[in-house]
Design an enzyme around this catalytic site. Structure first.
Site, PDB file in Angstrom:
ATOM      1  N   LYS A   1     -12.570 -18.883 -28.498  1.00  0.00           N
ATOM      2  CA  LYS A   1     -11.662 -19.878 -29.338  1.00  0.00           C
ATOM      3  C   LYS A   1     -11.549 -19.191 -30.804  1.00  0.00           C
ATOM      4  CE  LYS A   1      -9.583 -23.120 -27.890  1.00  0.00           C
ATOM      5  NZ  LYS A   1      -8.459 -22.926 -27.409  1.00  0.00           N
TER       6      LYS A   1
ATOM      7  N   THR B   1     -12.126 -21.663 -23.376  1.00  0.00           N
ATOM      8  CA  THR B   1     -12.063 -21.554 -24.707  1.00  0.00           C
ATOM      9  C   THR B   1     -11.854 -22.930 -25.345  1.00  0.00           C
ATOM     10  OG1 THR B   1      -9.823 -21.384 -24.969  1.00  0.00           O
ATOM     11  CG2 THR B   1     -11.100 -19.202 -24.595  1.00  0.00           C
ATOM     12  N   ASP B   2     -11.415 -24.063 -24.779  1.00  0.00           N
ATOM     13  CA  ASP B   2     -11.356 -25.326 -25.333  1.00  0.00           C
ATOM     14  C   ASP B   2     -12.812 -25.920 -25.302  1.00  0.00           C
ATOM     15  OD1 ASP B   2      -9.416 -27.659 -25.848  1.00  0.00           O
ATOM     16  OD2 ASP B   2     -10.782 -28.447 -24.342  1.00  0.00           O
TER      17      ASP B   2
ATOM     18  N   PHE C   1     -10.027   6.503 -66.502  1.00  0.00           N
ATOM     19  CA  PHE C   1      -9.968   7.244 -65.385  1.00  0.00           C
ATOM     20  C   PHE C   1      -9.209   8.777 -65.910  1.00  0.00           C
ATOM     21  CE2 PHE C   1      -7.223   8.212 -61.579  1.00  0.00           C
ATOM     22  CZ  PHE C   1      -8.402   8.509 -60.541  1.00  0.00           C
TER      23      PHE C   1
ATOM     24  N   ARG D   1      -8.282   1.710 -69.987  1.00  0.00           N
ATOM     25  CA  ARG D   1      -7.278   0.808 -69.023  1.00  0.00           C
ATOM     26  C   ARG D   1      -8.033  -0.325 -68.539  1.00  0.00           C
ATOM     27  NH1 ARG D   1      -7.912   3.213 -62.848  1.00  0.00           N
ATOM     28  NH2 ARG D   1     -10.475   3.175 -62.583  1.00  0.00           N
TER      29      ARG D   1
ATOM     30  N   GLN E   1     -14.704   3.519 -57.628  1.00  0.00           N
ATOM     31  CA  GLN E   1     -15.394   4.051 -56.786  1.00  0.00           C
ATOM     32  C   GLN E   1     -17.000   4.104 -57.369  1.00  0.00           C
ATOM     33  OE1 GLN E   1     -12.588   5.683 -57.027  1.00  0.00           O
ATOM     34  NE2 GLN E   1     -11.878   6.949 -55.403  1.00  0.00           N
TER      35      GLN E   1
ATOM     36  N   ASN F   1      -7.478  -1.522 -55.934  1.00  0.00           N
ATOM     37  CA  ASN F   1      -7.140  -1.293 -57.311  1.00  0.00           C
ATOM     38  C   ASN F   1      -6.045  -2.008 -57.609  1.00  0.00           C
ATOM     39  OD1 ASN F   1      -7.289  -0.190 -59.869  1.00  0.00           O
ATOM     40  ND2 ASN F   1      -7.942   1.856 -59.148  1.00  0.00           N
TER      41      ASN F   1
ATOM     42  N   HIS G   1      -3.267  -2.236 -60.042  1.00  0.00           N
ATOM     43  CA  HIS G   1      -2.889  -1.518 -61.145  1.00  0.00           C
ATOM     44  C   HIS G   1      -2.191  -2.438 -62.132  1.00  0.00           C
ATOM     45  CE1 HIS G   1      -3.917   1.632 -58.954  1.00  0.00           C
ATOM     46  NE2 HIS G   1      -3.121   1.548 -58.021  1.00  0.00           N
TER      47      HIS G   1
END
Length: 299
Positions: free
Chosen positions: A15, A60-61, A160, A177, A220, A246, A248
């Site tokens: 479930k 599942t119940d 970067f 940045r 990274q 990332n 931006h």
């Protein structure tokens, strides 16, 4: 030529996304625990698949009802609750040889009233969601904890440059940045005798502090430093996986309006976005532990 035999491969069932809210009413100051629980069983279910024989099917119940019944005695941490479920199903039914139990925990904070948190009124918490996965192979359990949608941003200390430039490269290099990301992380414990609440809080703190303190030359590099900080400080963890978008932020050109923009006004682009994923682990630890099977995406 005889036709090749058709056989049943790996399988599990259960479930998914049982919404569980537990209110602790031991006194006038209540507590709230809000989980989304998934239960999946593994074992000898070939007859159900191939013959329609349900004699070994724990419905599942029934699994859903077990989640609610177990909550009556208290919940605790998501890891502890999932371990209880896993031990029950693998111990109660001989043909259930393992399984996978997962939870997401949603945070609720007390609403401040007259400078103090109200006893029984709450507001939904921050951006991130706590996660946990417990797998059983026989009686052996493995716990993977984590979080997702932890939104962080630094307005300086990020560069970067030096990346590959070919005929399609248009991105300008920069030594200043905005670095923004939404962190999804999962970490695998090497033992079960862990204070999971304390460990989770410390991992979260380490991730945030590493993000803040690392002068980033790339997302990274930041990711790796976040993982390294966790593993160096928390001996109960063998590996940590990350999926980090990332997010931006592009400086807006205000010159058409006769204005400058000293790196203060940005357009936040929600898509497309860079997606950085990696595992940081202790030397000598295999990176393909079976507990990771069934986790969608990288982590």
């Amino acid at each position: 030529m005889p036709e090749p035999a058709i056989v049943l491969g790996a399988n599990q069932y259960g479930k998914a996304e049982v919404r569980l809210v537990r209110i602790d009413r031991d006194g006038p100051r209540h507590g709230i625990t809000d989980f989304d629980v998934t239960s999946q069983l593994r074992g000898d279910f070939a007859a159900a698949h191939m013959e329609g024989d349900n004699s070994r099917i724990v419905a599942t119940d029934t699994q859903k009802n077990t989640v609610f019944a177990f909550a009556r005695d208290g919940v605790g941490t998501p890891e502890e609750f999932l371990l209880r479920l896993g031990r029950h199903f693998t111990g109660e039914f001989d043909w259930v040889t393992g399984g996978r139990w997962e939870a997401e925990q949603y945070t609720w904070n007390r609403i401040p009233v007259d400078g103090a948190g109200h006893d029984h009124s709450f507001v939904r918490g921050g951006t991130e969601t706590r996660t946990a996965v417990v797998t059983f192979v026989g009686a052996e359990a493995t716990v993977i904890s984590g979080l997702r949608d932890l939104a962080v941003l630094k307005s300086a200390g990020s560069e970067f440059h030096g990346f590959v430039r070919d005929r399609y490269a248009t991105l300008a290099e920069t030594d200043d940045r905005i670095l923004a990301t939404s962190v999804t992380a999962r970490w695998r414990y090497n033992r079960l005798d862990v204070g999971f609440d304390e460990s989770y809080a410390e991992v979260r703190r380490l991730l945030l502090e590493a993000f803040a303190r690392t002068h980033s030359l790339a997302l990274q590099q930041t990711l790796y430093e976040m993982g390294r900080w966790v593993l160096e400080a928390r001996t109960e963890i063998d590996e940590i996986r990350f999926s980090m978008s990332n997010l931006h932020h592009f400086a807006v050109d205000l010159t058409p309006f006769g204005l400058d923009n000293p790196n203060e006004v940005f357009y936040a682009a929600d898509r497309p976005y860079g997606l950085i994923e990696a595992t940081v682990l202790r030397d000598g630890v295999p990176g393909n532990h079976p507990a990771w099977q069934g986790i969608a995406g990288f982590c």
